[in-house]
Motif scaffolding. Structure first.
Motif, PDB file in Angstrom:
ATOM      1  N   LEU A 112      -3.746   7.215  -1.452  1.00 11.17           N
ATOM      2  CA  LEU A 112      -4.051   8.634  -1.229  1.00 11.17           C
ATOM      3  C   LEU A 112      -5.260   8.779  -0.302  1.00 11.17           C
ATOM      4  CD1 LEU A 112      -4.033  11.744  -1.982  1.00 11.17           C
ATOM      5  CD2 LEU A 112      -5.563  11.106  -3.863  1.00 11.17           C
ATOM      6  N   ALA A 113      -6.310   8.004  -0.561  1.00 14.08           N
ATOM      7  CA  ALA A 113      -7.542   8.098   0.225  1.00 14.08           C
ATOM      8  C   ALA A 113      -7.324   7.746   1.684  1.00 14.08           C
ATOM      9  CB  ALA A 113      -8.602   7.177  -0.376  1.00 14.08           C
ATOM     10  N   ALA A 114      -6.354   6.883   1.966  1.00 14.36           N
ATOM     11  CA  ALA A 114      -6.120   6.417   3.334  1.00 14.36           C
ATOM     12  C   ALA A 114      -5.156   7.295   4.119  1.00 14.36           C
ATOM     13  CB  ALA A 114      -5.581   4.982   3.301  1.00 14.36           C
ATOM     14  N   LEU A 115      -4.585   8.306   3.481  1.00 12.28           N
ATOM     15  CA  LEU A 115      -3.577   9.139   4.133  1.00 12.28           C
ATOM     16  C   LEU A 115      -4.190  10.141   5.106  1.00 12.28           C
ATOM     17  CD1 LEU A 115      -1.153   9.998   1.185  1.00 12.28           C
ATOM     18  CD2 LEU A 115      -0.673   8.532   3.158  1.00 12.28           C
ATOM     19  N   PRO A 116      -3.406  10.594   6.099  1.00  9.98           N
ATOM     20  CA  PRO A 116      -3.881  11.639   7.011  1.00  9.98           C
ATOM     21  C   PRO A 116      -3.848  13.009   6.346  1.00  9.98           C
ATOM     22  CG  PRO A 116      -1.619  11.064   7.538  1.00  9.98           C
ATOM     23  CD  PRO A 116      -2.074  10.084   6.477  1.00  9.98           C
ATOM     24  N   SER A 117      -4.387  13.996   7.041  1.00  5.00           N
ATOM     25  CA  SER A 117      -4.408  15.370   6.536  1.00  5.00           C
ATOM     26  C   SER A 117      -3.023  16.001   6.689  1.00  5.00           C
ATOM     27  CB  SER A 117      -5.442  16.189   7.310  1.00  5.00           C
ATOM     28  OG  SER A 117      -5.428  17.538   6.911  1.00  5.00           O
ATOM     29  N   THR A 118      -2.742  16.971   5.846  1.00  6.63           N
ATOM     30  CA  THR A 118      -1.488  17.712   5.956  1.00  6.63           C
ATOM     31  C   THR A 118      -1.576  18.734   7.079  1.00  6.63           C
ATOM     32  OG1 THR A 118       0.126  19.019   4.722  1.00  6.63           O
ATOM     33  CG2 THR A 118      -2.184  19.475   4.282  1.00  6.63           C
ATOM     34  N   VAL A 119      -0.444  19.153   7.607  1.00  6.68           N
ATOM     35  CA  VAL A 119      -0.424  20.066   8.748  1.00  6.68           C
ATOM     36  C   VAL A 119      -0.266  21.515   8.307  1.00  6.68           C
ATOM     37  CG1 VAL A 119       0.747  20.691  10.894  1.00  6.68           C
ATOM     38  CG2 VAL A 119       0.487  18.289  10.281  1.00  6.68           C
ATOM     39  N   PRO A 152      -1.946   2.139   7.198  1.00  7.23           N
ATOM     40  CA  PRO A 152      -1.620   0.738   6.833  1.00  7.23           C
ATOM     41  C   PRO A 152      -2.790  -0.214   7.047  1.00  7.23           C
ATOM     42  CG  PRO A 152      -0.457   1.407   8.836  1.00  7.23           C
ATOM     43  CD  PRO A 152      -1.055   2.640   8.255  1.00  7.23           C
ATOM     44  N   ALA A 153      -3.645   0.054   8.067  1.00  7.25           N
ATOM     45  CA  ALA A 153      -4.803  -0.805   8.299  1.00  7.25           C
ATOM     46  C   ALA A 153      -5.763  -0.737   7.112  1.00  7.25           C
ATOM     47  CB  ALA A 153      -5.516  -0.393   9.588  1.00  7.25           C
ATOM     48  N   GLN A 164      -4.676  -6.251  -5.567  1.00  5.26           N
ATOM     49  CA  GLN A 164      -3.329  -5.713  -5.753  1.00  5.26           C
ATOM     50  C   GLN A 164      -2.339  -6.324  -4.770  1.00  5.26           C
ATOM     51  OE1 GLN A 164      -2.415  -3.541  -8.029  1.00  5.26           O
ATOM     52  NE2 GLN A 164      -4.264  -2.509  -8.739  1.00  5.26           N
ATOM     53  N   GLY A 165      -2.637  -7.523  -4.301  1.00  6.80           N
ATOM     54  CA  GLY A 165      -1.761  -8.147  -3.324  1.00  6.80           C
ATOM     55  C   GLY A 165      -2.192  -7.797  -1.912  1.00  6.80           C
ATOM     56  N   GLU A 166      -1.331  -8.039  -0.959  1.00 14.04           N
ATOM     57  CA  GLU A 166      -1.649  -7.792   0.441  1.00 14.04           C
ATOM     58  C   GLU A 166      -0.634  -6.837   1.054  1.00 14.04           C
ATOM     59  OE1 GLU A 166      -1.914 -11.401   2.597  1.00 14.04           O
ATOM     60  OE2 GLU A 166      -3.557 -12.219   1.397  1.00 14.04           O
ATOM     61  N   VAL A 167      -1.117  -6.027   1.975  1.00 17.79           N
ATOM     62  CA  VAL A 167      -0.252  -5.185   2.791  1.00 17.79           C
ATOM     63  C   VAL A 167      -0.350  -5.731   4.213  1.00 17.79           C
ATOM     64  CG1 VAL A 167       0.166  -2.872   3.700  1.00 17.79           C
ATOM     65  CG2 VAL A 167      -0.590  -3.150   1.331  1.00 17.79           C
ATOM     66  N   ASP A 168       0.706  -6.379   4.688  1.00 14.87           N
ATOM     67  CA  ASP A 168       0.687  -6.976   6.021  1.00 14.87           C
ATOM     68  C   ASP A 168       0.729  -5.868   7.070  1.00 14.87           C
ATOM     69  OD1 ASP A 168       0.623  -9.552   5.046  1.00 14.87           O
ATOM     70  OD2 ASP A 168       2.812  -9.684   4.908  1.00 14.87           O
ATOM     71  N   PHE A 169      -0.332  -5.817   7.897  1.00 13.95           N
ATOM     72  CA  PHE A 169      -0.457  -4.714   8.846  1.00 13.95           C
ATOM     73  C   PHE A 169       0.624  -4.746   9.917  1.00 13.95           C
ATOM     74  CE2 PHE A 169      -2.066  -3.199  12.963  1.00 13.95           C
ATOM     75  CZ  PHE A 169      -2.241  -1.861  12.656  1.00 13.95           C
TER      76      PHE A 169
END
Length: 330
Positions: A112-119, A152-153, A164-169
Motif C-alpha cells: 500500500l505504501a509503495a503505490l501511486p496516488s489515485t486519479v 515494484p522497485a 517476506q521473500g523477494e520481489v524480482d524487479f
C-alpha cells in the motif's frame, strides 16, 4: 449529509465498493469458481482487461497538460515525495512503534505504501474543496506512470527487509511493461484521434475499470478462501488492520499539512497536496499486484490493507473536501 453522499457517489464510493464487497462475498460463497483450480480460465480475460484499462488511461491523458503543469515544480515534488518516499518510511516507523501488527499483513501494508496516488478521487475531491485542479490532474496522472516503475522497485527492498521473500524487479518490470506501460503509451499516442470519440463516454468507461478490478478481486479472494488463507485470522486481527489504516491516513494528512505550511503554499496548493499526497490507487494496486504476486491466494492477503485504506480515504477524504468547500476558498 446529502452533499457528502453525493460526493461519495461521484468518487465511486457506493456502487463500486458495494461491488467489491459483493465480489468478496461471492468468493467466500463459491471459492472454487474463481480459483485457479476452478472451471473458468480467468487469466487471459484478466490480462486482456488490464491492458485495456491502461490503454484507455493513456487515451485520456493530455500531453499538453503535462507541459503546462511543470511550472509548479515545488508542489509536484512535495506530492510525489509524500506518495513514494514519506509514505513508505511512515509505514516502517509504524512497524517499529506498533509491535502488535500481524506480520502476515506487513507485506500488504508495505505494498500500500509503495503505490501511486489515485486519479479520479483526488481530482474530484480537489475540485470540490476548491484546490488547484490542473495541478491535481498533473500529479495524479504522473504518479500513476511513475508507480509502474517505483512500486515494484520499492517492494523489492521492503519485502526483503521484512523477511517476506523477494520481489524480482526486472521480471516484474518486463511484465508490467507489456501489460501496462506499452498500452499507456499506445493510448497517449492515439489521444488526439481517440479522445474526441470517447469524450462523451468517459463516465461509462469507468465501469470497465471497475469490472476488471472486481474480477481480479473475486479471483484473488476465491483462491485465498479456497486455500483457507484467512481461516487462522480472527475478526479482531482484521479490525486492528482497519484501525492501523486509519492511523496511517491521519498521519499522512497531518504531515502534508505541516510541510505545506512550512513551504508557504497557497491555500489552493495546500488543498491539492493534502488530497493528492494522501491517496493511494486501488486500481493500480489491484492490477500491479496481479503481476507482482502471481499466487492469487497471496494476492488476496496483500490486497486486504489496500481495500481497507481505500474505503477510509474515500469516506474521510470526501467529508474533508466538503468542509474545505464550505470555507469557500475559491
Amino acid at each position: 449529509m446529502k452533499k457528502v453522499k453525493k460526493l461519495l457517489q461521484k468518487v465511486g464510493f457506493n456502487n463500486f465498493l458495494l461491488g467489491l464487497i459483493l465480489a468478496i462475498f461471492l468468493a467466500w460463497l463459491f471459492p472454487k469458481l474463481g480459483s485457479s483450480e476452478g472451471p473458468i480460465h480467468w487469466k487471459p480475460w484478466i490480462n486482456g482487461g488490464i491492458a485495456l484499462v491502461f490503454f484507455f488511461y493513456g487515451v485520456k491523458l493530455n500531453p499538453r497538460q503535462f507541459m503546462e503543469g511543470l511550472s509548479n515544480w515545488k508542489l509536484h515534488l512535495t506530492i510525489q515525495l509524500f506518495t513514494f518516499i514519506v509514505f513508505p518510511f511512515l509505514v516502517l516507523l509504524i512497524f517499529r512503534w506498533l509491535p502488535w501488527v500481524d506480520q502476515d499483513f506487513e507485506l500488504g501494508i508495505s505494498y500500500l505504501a509503495a503505490l501511486p496516488s489515485t486519479v479520479s478521487a483526488s481530482v474530484v475531491m480537489v475540485n470540490i474543496a476548491g484546490g488547484n485542479v490542473p495541478a491535481a490532474i498533473f500529479n495524479a496522472s504522473i504518479s500513476g506512470l511513475l508507480g509502474v516503475v517505483i512500486t515494484p522497485a520499492w517492494m523489492g527492498i521492503l519485502a526483503e527487509n521484512l523477511g517476506q521473500g523477494e520481489v524480482d524487479f526486472w521480471p516484474t518490470f518486463v511484465d508490467l511493461t507489456i501489460k501496462v506501460i506499452l498500452p499507456v503509451f499506445a493510448g497517449v499516442l492515439l489521444h488526439g484521434k481517440l479522445f474526441p470519440l470517447i469524450r462523451s463516454h468517459l463516465k461509462r468507461l469507468k465501469y470497465l475499470d471497475q469490472a476488471i478490478i472486481m474480477m481480479i478481486v473475486f479471483t484473488a479472494f476465491s483462491d485465498s478462501f479456497y486455500q483457507k488463507i484467512f481461516q487462522s485470522y480472527s475478526w479482531l486481527s482484521l479490525l486492528k488492520i482497519a484501525f492501523l489504516m486509519l492511523i496511517l491516513f491521519l498521519m499522512v494528512l497531518l504531515s502534508i499539512e505541516l510541510v505545506s505550511r512550512l513551504l508557504g503554499f497557497s491555500i489552493k496548493d495546500r488543498i491539492t497536496a493534502l488530497f493528492c499526497g494522501s491517496k493511494k490507487s486501488l486500481v493500480h494496486g489491484v492490477v500491479i499486484g496481479k503481476v507482482m504476486f502471481p499466487d492469487p491466494a497471496v494476492l488476496g492477503l496483500v490486497l486486504l490493507p489496500v481495500m481497507l485504506y481505500h474505503f477510509q480515504q474515500l469516506l474521510i477524504g470526501s467529508s474533508l473536501a466538503e468542509w474545505f468547500g464550505r470555507k469557500n476558498f475559491q
